[in-house]
Scaffold this active site. Structure first.
Site, PDB file in Angstrom:
ATOM      1  N   GLN A   1       0.839  -1.214   0.000  1.00 52.11           N
ATOM      2  CA  GLN A   1       0.000   0.000   0.000  1.00 52.11           C
ATOM      3  C   GLN A   1       0.874   1.265   0.000  1.00 52.11           C
ATOM      4  O   GLN A   1       0.589   2.235   0.706  1.00 52.11           O
ATOM      5  CB  GLN A   1      -0.946   0.002   1.195  1.00 52.11           C
ATOM      6  CG  GLN A   1      -2.149  -0.912   1.009  1.00 52.11           C
ATOM      7  CD  GLN A   1      -3.082  -0.448  -0.106  1.00 52.11           C
ATOM      8  OE1 GLN A   1      -3.171   0.735  -0.403  1.00 52.11           O
ATOM      9  NE2 GLN A   1      -3.764  -1.388  -0.730  1.00 52.11           N
ATOM     10  N   SER A   2       1.904   1.281  -0.816  1.00 52.99           N
ATOM     11  CA  SER A   2       2.812   2.430  -0.852  1.00 52.99           C
ATOM     12  C   SER A   2       2.155   3.664  -1.472  1.00 52.99           C
ATOM     13  O   SER A   2       1.706   3.625  -2.624  1.00 52.99           O
ATOM     14  CB  SER A   2       4.053   2.056  -1.668  1.00 52.99           C
ATOM     15  OG  SER A   2       4.850   3.194  -1.895  1.00 52.99           O
ATOM     16  N   ASN A   3       2.145   4.744  -0.712  1.00 54.46           N
ATOM     17  CA  ASN A   3       1.702   6.032  -1.268  1.00 54.46           C
ATOM     18  C   ASN A   3       2.750   6.578  -2.229  1.00 54.46           C
ATOM     19  O   ASN A   3       2.439   7.265  -3.193  1.00 54.46           O
ATOM     20  CB  ASN A   3       1.476   7.048  -0.150  1.00 54.46           C
ATOM     21  CG  ASN A   3       0.454   6.572   0.858  1.00 54.46           C
ATOM     22  OD1 ASN A   3      -0.696   6.357   0.518  1.00 54.46           O
ATOM     23  ND2 ASN A   3       0.885   6.386   2.103  1.00 54.46           N
TER      24      ASN A   3
END
Ligand code: PLP
Length: 338
Positions: free
Chosen positions: A77-79
């Site tokens: 879930q890397s921004n």
């Protein structure tokens, strides 16, 4: 004030300046100090966040190097990956992302919704990895392989956290000081969440270069205090060296690791409480991995008296609310009555 970034290559990706807003209802709920929020969640690119600031400098470097694609890495879930992929689309580059399954016990949804959905929207080439590898080394190996295949890949480290990327947070440091000056505000503390260290390091380097003595407290989302202090310090030294000859004192780096909980991306009760408190008092969305734990740190330090009641404190909102969709179980109707 002269622009200390005037001589650096930069592409325009951000809505800036981002707003500096007061949080009167949160201030009242906690009984002071007066709380402010710097809205770097609203940088504009693909729902915004702190990585867009860094990408203005990193993407300029990629274009100058003649890149036709960027390679980067992050947690699932890397921004950072989502914003990098969006910036690549805007500039006509391809994006290859290595996603580490860093957070344990996550279901199918976690790998499909939130940031991952947007990665697909931006046509990112995604490869999943097991936890525990040196992900920057893995991404560099992919970069080398793509070069052999005739591509022109540009490697961006996780979180965009090298000295070039950290210049993005020198830009926030400078912008924030101008905003404070314009309204005659003298904050006694800045609070932010710190992970791959570029945000904290850039802020410290910027304040140092500008001769500003306001302390910056980093709430760690992953590493123990001593490790995170070294990570931030080493990057702040490299970043400051691009701006000034003045030596950076080690004691400028302040970190609290008391809000990590069991580990990176693993929800905590204080994160849930802080996230709901911001939503219900100010109408602002935080995220479970970074800003929610950062705000838990600010609230916790106020409640414990480590941050005293008087004066003004600014929270730097680094974004990330997109990943709330991947943590729906933490905030669903089961918890609505709280
Ligand atoms: C990456 C990120 C951070 C941490 O910034 P670093 O520069 O990696 O320390 C904080 N908040 C959000 C929402 C992020 O995506």
């Amino acid at each position: 004030m002269d622009d200390i970034l005037a001589n650096f290559k930069r592409v325009q990706l951000c809505h800036q300046p981002t707003a500096l807003e007061e949080m009167p209802r949160l201030t009242k709920a906690l009984g002071g100090p007066r709380l402010w929020i710097k809205r770097d969640d609203c940088t504009g690119l693909a729902t915004g966040g702190n990585k867009t600031r860094k990408l203005e400098f990193l993407m300029a470097d990629a274009l100058e190097a003649g890149a036709d694609m960027v390679v980067t890495q992050g947690a699932v879930q890397s921004n950072h990956v989502r914003q990098t992929a969006a910036a690549a689309c805007k500039l006509g580059l391809d994006c290859y992302a290595l996603l580490e399954r860093r957070v344990p016990n996550k279901g199918q949804d976690y790998e499909q919704t939130g940031n991952v959905l947007f990665d697909h929207m931006f046509n990112t080439q995604i490869e999943f990895f097991p936890p525990g590898l040196d992900m920057n080394a893995e991404a560099q190996a992919v970069t080398e392989r793509l070069k052999q295949e005739g591509r022109k890949p540009y490697f961006i480290p996780g979180g965009g956290s090298n000295a070039i990327g950290a210049l993005g947070y020198v830009s926030t440091a400078q912008e924030l000081l101008q905003q404070c000056k314009a309204i005659d505000l003298s904050p006694k503390l800045i609070v932010l969440s710190t992970g791959s260290a570029g945000t904290h390091a850039g802020m410290v380097a910027g304040f140092h270069a500008l001769g500003c003595e306001i302390p910056i407290l980093g709430i760690s989302v992953r590493q123990p205090e001593a490790v995170q202090i070294e990570n931030v310090y080493n990057l702040a030294v490299k970043t400051a060296a691009l701006l000034t000859d003045k030596e950076l004192p080690h004691d400028k780096i302040i970190v609290d690791d008391g809000y990590v909980g069991e580990g990176y991306g693993i929800p905590t009760e204080t994160m849930r409480m802080a996230t709901k408190m911001l939503a219900r008092n100010e109408g602002i969305l935080l995220d479970p991995v970074y800003s929610g734990k950062g705000m838990a740190g600010l609230i916790g330090q106020i409640e414990s008296g480590q941050i005293e009641k008087g004066g003004d404190v600014i929270f730097l909102h680094t974004g990330g609310a997109v990943s709330l969709f991947a943590y729906e179980d933490q905030f669903s109707s089961l918890h609505a009555a709280e």
